[in-house]
Design an enzyme around this catalytic site. Structure first.
Site, short mmCIF file in Angstrom:
data_model
loop_
_atom_site.label_atom_id
_atom_site.label_comp_id
_atom_site.label_asym_id
_atom_site.label_seq_id
_atom_site.Cartn_x
_atom_site.Cartn_y
_atom_site.Cartn_z
N CYS A 115 -2.45 -5.44 -5.09
CA CYS A 115 -2.78 -6.73 -4.28
C CYS A 115 -1.67 -7.78 -4.50
CB CYS A 115 -4.21 -7.32 -5.04
SG CYS A 115 -5.46 -6.48 -4.49
N CYS B 100 -9.81 -9.12 -6.06
CA CYS B 100 -10.59 -8.40 -6.25
C CYS B 100 -10.88 -8.63 -7.87
CB CYS B 100 -9.72 -6.94 -5.85
SG CYS B 100 -8.41 -6.74 -7.06
N GLU C 151 0.70 -1.32 -0.11
CA GLU C 151 0.17 0.06 -0.02
C GLU C 151 1.05 1.27 -0.03
OE1 GLU C 151 -2.39 -0.50 3.45
OE2 GLU C 151 -3.43 -2.22 2.46
N CYS D 231 -7.64 -8.26 -10.05
CA CYS D 231 -6.77 -9.37 -10.25
C CYS D 231 -7.47 -10.56 -10.65
CB CYS D 231 -6.53 -9.76 -8.54
SG CYS D 231 -5.26 -8.59 -7.72
N GLU E 35 -1.85 -10.54 -5.40
CA GLU E 35 -1.97 -11.56 -6.47
C GLU E 35 -1.16 -10.74 -7.57
OE1 GLU E 35 -4.23 -10.72 -4.37
OE2 GLU E 35 -5.97 -11.83 -4.60
N1 THU Z 1 -6.05 -7.25 -1.10
C1 THU Z 1 -5.20 -8.41 -1.81
O1 THU Z 1 -3.97 -8.20 -1.67
N2 THU Z 1 -5.53 -9.26 -2.38
C2 THU Z 1 -7.04 -9.58 -2.33
O2 THU Z 1 -7.48 -10.77 -3.11
C3 THU Z 1 -7.89 -9.04 -1.64
C4 THU Z 1 -7.43 -7.46 -1.20
C5 THU Z 1 -5.23 -6.17 -0.28
C6 THU Z 1 -5.33 -4.78 -1.03
C7 THU Z 1 -5.12 -4.02 0.17
O3 THU Z 1 -3.77 -3.70 0.51
C8 THU Z 1 -5.81 -4.57 1.35
O4 THU Z 1 -5.82 -6.03 0.74
C9 THU Z 1 -7.29 -4.13 1.58
O5 THU Z 1 -8.15 -4.09 0.28
#
Ligand code: THU
Length: 130
Positions: A50, A83, A41, A86, A52
């Site tokens: 993400c 998400c 982030e 992804c 993934e």
């Molecule tokens: N996030 C992922 O890394 N993968 C997912 O499949 C769902 C969400 C992360 C993105 C962000 O840093 C945090 O989770 C909250 O949305």
């Protein structure tokens, strides 16, 4: 190392100071090599990238472009679905039958195929008349 162990281990390296929600992902490419990723982030875009997407980037950076299996893990009450962005990224590099397992750190898992993860996926074939 199993995909589950790789994703579980790498999850601790996630940089998630805004959501405090750490996610780990592991991808086995058809070559057999395992690539891992975490969510990263930043203050301007707190949703960041993400786990993934990180694993896919690592795979591409190594010159591998075909996904054989995906495993994603987070500390959530239920397995966290990938998400939308992804889903499209995974579909770019995986056949429709490839399995994607979403897991919680306390052992709940949900496994779906890429086709189930993103029904009606937009593909290059849709641009055949361009
Ligand atoms: N996030 C992922 O890394 N993968 C997912 O499949 C769902 C969400 C992360 C993105 C962000 O840093 C945090 O989770 C909250 O949305």
């Amino acid at each position: 190392m199993s995909l589950k162990d790789a994703a579980t281990q790498v999850r601790h390296m996630a940089y998630a100071p805004y959501s405090r929600f750490k996610v780990g992902a592991a991808i086995r490419a058809t070559s057999g090599t395992v690539y891992t990723g975490v969510n990263v982030e930043n203050v301007a875009y707190p949703e960041g990238t993400c786990a993934e997407a990180g694993a896919i980037a690592a795979m591409c950076a190594a010159g591998d472009y075909k996904i054989a299996e995906v495993f994603v893990i987070a500390d959530s009450p239920e397995p966290v679905p990938c998400c939308g962005g992804c889903r499209q990224k995974i579909a770019e590099f995986a056949e429709p039958g490839v399995q994607v397992t979403m897991a919680t750190v306390d052992g709940k898992t949900k496994t779906v195929t890429v086709a189930e993860l993103l029904p009606g996926v937009f593909t290059a074939a849709h641009m055949d008349r361009a």
